[in-house]
Each structure stands twice: as C-alpha cells, then as structure tokens.
Design a protein around this motif. Sequence first.
Motif, PDB file in Angstrom:
ATOM      1  N   GLU A  60       0.845  -1.201   0.000  1.00  0.00           N
ATOM      2  CA  GLU A  60       0.000   0.000   0.000  1.00  0.00           C
ATOM      3  C   GLU A  60       0.884   1.255   0.000  1.00  0.00           C
ATOM      4  N   ASN A  61       0.742   2.123   1.005  1.00  0.00           N
ATOM      5  CA  ASN A  61       1.499   3.384   1.014  1.00  0.00           C
ATOM      6  C   ASN A  61       2.839   3.279   1.734  1.00  0.00           C
ATOM      7  N   LEU A  62       3.167   2.099   2.245  1.00  0.00           N
ATOM      8  CA  LEU A  62       4.423   1.917   2.981  1.00  0.00           C
ATOM      9  C   LEU A  62       5.443   1.150   2.138  1.00  0.00           C
ATOM     10  N   SER A  63       6.706   1.556   2.236  1.00  0.00           N
ATOM     11  CA  SER A  63       7.780   0.814   1.568  1.00  0.00           C
ATOM     12  C   SER A  63       9.034   0.873   2.422  1.00  0.00           C
ATOM     13  N   LYS A  64       9.858  -0.176   2.301  1.00  0.00           N
ATOM     14  CA  LYS A  64      11.109  -0.244   3.066  1.00  0.00           C
ATOM     15  C   LYS A  64      12.260  -0.544   2.124  1.00  0.00           C
ATOM     16  N   PHE A  65      13.231   0.327   2.121  1.00  0.00           N
ATOM     17  CA  PHE A  65      14.424   0.196   1.286  1.00  0.00           C
ATOM     18  C   PHE A  65      15.553  -0.352   2.155  1.00  0.00           C
ATOM     19  N   VAL A  66      16.148  -1.472   1.743  1.00  0.00           N
ATOM     20  CA  VAL A  66      17.195  -2.129   2.523  1.00  0.00           C
ATOM     21  C   VAL A  66      18.507  -2.087   1.751  1.00  0.00           C
ATOM     22  N   GLN A  75      18.270   0.748   6.715  1.00  0.00           N
ATOM     23  CA  GLN A  75      16.891   0.518   6.294  1.00  0.00           C
ATOM     24  C   GLN A  75      16.135   1.835   6.360  1.00  0.00           C
ATOM     25  N   MET A  76      15.381   2.133   5.312  1.00  0.00           N
ATOM     26  CA  MET A  76      14.578   3.352   5.286  1.00  0.00           C
ATOM     27  C   MET A  76      13.144   2.974   4.973  1.00  0.00           C
ATOM     28  N   THR A  77      12.254   3.176   5.955  1.00  0.00           N
ATOM     29  CA  THR A  77      10.831   2.912   5.754  1.00  0.00           C
ATOM     30  C   THR A  77      10.126   4.240   5.523  1.00  0.00           C
ATOM     31  N   SER A  78       9.319   4.316   4.471  1.00  0.00           N
ATOM     32  CA  SER A  78       8.652   5.565   4.097  1.00  0.00           C
ATOM     33  C   SER A  78       7.155   5.361   3.953  1.00  0.00           C
ATOM     34  N   ASP A  79       6.416   6.406   4.306  1.00  0.00           N
ATOM     35  CA  ASP A  79       4.973   6.426   4.108  1.00  0.00           C
ATOM     36  C   ASP A  79       4.670   7.500   3.062  1.00  0.00           C
ATOM     37  N   SER A  80       4.299   7.076   1.857  1.00  0.00           N
ATOM     38  CA  SER A  80       4.089   8.023   0.759  1.00  0.00           C
ATOM     39  C   SER A  80       2.833   8.868   0.945  1.00  0.00           C
ATOM     40  N   VAL A 198       3.870  -9.052   3.093  1.00  0.00           N
ATOM     41  CA  VAL A 198       4.928  -8.279   3.736  1.00  0.00           C
ATOM     42  C   VAL A 198       4.470  -7.884   5.139  1.00  0.00           C
ATOM     43  N   THR A 199       5.256  -8.230   6.138  1.00  0.00           N
ATOM     44  CA  THR A 199       4.934  -7.885   7.525  1.00  0.00           C
ATOM     45  C   THR A 199       6.022  -6.976   8.093  1.00  0.00           C
ATOM     46  N   GLY A 200       5.712  -6.335   9.199  1.00  0.00           N
ATOM     47  CA  GLY A 200       6.712  -5.520   9.890  1.00  0.00           C
ATOM     48  C   GLY A 200       6.971  -4.165   9.268  1.00  0.00           C
ATOM     49  N   LEU A 201       6.103  -3.730   8.353  1.00  0.00           N
ATOM     50  CA  LEU A 201       6.266  -2.402   7.763  1.00  0.00           C
ATOM     51  C   LEU A 201       5.584  -1.368   8.663  1.00  0.00           C
ATOM     52  N   ASN A 202       6.368  -0.602   9.408  1.00  0.00           N
ATOM     53  CA  ASN A 202       5.812   0.426  10.273  1.00  0.00           C
ATOM     54  C   ASN A 202       6.897   1.454  10.585  1.00  0.00           C
ATOM     55  N   LEU A 203       6.503   2.515  11.257  1.00  0.00           N
ATOM     56  CA  LEU A 203       7.426   3.596  11.587  1.00  0.00           C
ATOM     57  C   LEU A 203       7.738   3.628  13.081  1.00  0.00           C
TER      58      LEU A 203
END
Length: 223
Positions: A60-66, A75-80, A198-203
């Motif tokens: 959805e609106n969350l992504s994580k760059f590793v 690791q950078m997690t972003s909420d678009s 995908v689990t664990g995507l949060n800020l």
Amino acid sequence: MIKKITFGLIAFICLGSLATQAQKKVTEGYISYAAEYDLPPDQQMAAAMLPKEYKIYYKENLSKFVMDLGMMTNQMTSDSKTNTGLMLMDIPMAKQKIAVKFTEADYEKQKEMMPDYEFAKTTESKVISGYNTIKYNAKDKQTGNQIEIWTTKDLEIPSNSFTQAFKDKIEGTPLVFVTNMNGMKVKLSFKELKAETVTGLNLTIPEGYTQMTMEELMSMSGR
C-alpha cells in the motif's frame, strides 16, 4: 559518494528474455536490484564498501528500502501518504544502532537539497526482462549530470522509496536507471520481483536503537 547513491539515482542493466508479458500488477511484495559500479581510479577502494544489492519491500502506502554496506545495514521505511519515514542504521563493529525519524517538514527540506532534473521522453524503446519499455533522459540543470531511465506500463507497483522521486515526472514503472555523476557510473540490474505477504512495515523504533535527529547523525560523520 554513498550518500549520492542512496538518494535515488538508480541504474538498471537488463538480462531478460525477448518475450513480452501481459500487464502485471503487484500490490504487495518486493523488488530487488543487483548493483554495479564503474568508479574513477582514486575511488576504487570504495567499491568493496558499496552495496551489491538493493531491495525494496512495499505494501500500500508503505515501503522499506534495505541496503547492506557490509560493515553496516541501512533501512529506510517511508509512508508516501503522510511523507514521514524512519531510518534504521545497524553498525555492529561500533556496537551502535541508530534511529532517525523523518517528518513531513524533513522531507520538504530534503527535496530542496535534491538536484533539479529536467525530464525528456524519447522515442527509443526496447524489451527489458520481458517488459516493453520506453526511454527517458533526465539532466541536472545545475551540474549537467545525467540519468537514463527506462520505464514500462506493463508492470504496476505502488510508489516506493525509489520511484517516489520520479512521481509525476515519468509514465509507467521505472525499470532502468543509468547514472553518471562526476566520473562515477552506477547500474542497478533487476534481479527479482515477487508478490508475497509483507509484515513488519511500520514507523515504530525497535528496542535497542538510539534515536537521533538527522543533524546529530551528520555531526557524528563530521558533516
């Protein structure tokens, strides 16, 4: 140098087949790229420190760059949707775990620091990994540094940490980025696109991490 690469200048080499694919939409999963670098002679020592693979998880609106740099993991997690984010740095040799939260104001500040690129759609096309693509050229108005971008409308994935920088600038999903900055050439080659849960995507900052501001982090590195 590593900072320049991290801020989204992607290069992509295609090793795919010549058969085209029907339109594919992957709303949850990950995409990974293999990285290659052509560095000036005085920077060859840095090649071993640069990541060999980039991986982006999205939902959805969350992504994580590793990004694995060997001696550290970033690791950078972003909420678009909210333009907020969380960066986690794990440096085992220094026994340090650092967390930096990004607000919408921080993102606006970062945008001001980013190069101002002029985009031009070309008529060049080719098939990359089975997807029909078209080429865009982007040029930094100040430095003249250029990016070659190949995009496809055959594949649709949510806006993520990499593609967000080109939102509303190009049509379709970017597959290839070839960058040349001050004599350093970077290529990211598509490795895999996988639809999976995908689990664990949060800020949320995990236990054991020390929270810092970006200014504090930069002062640690002498900037």
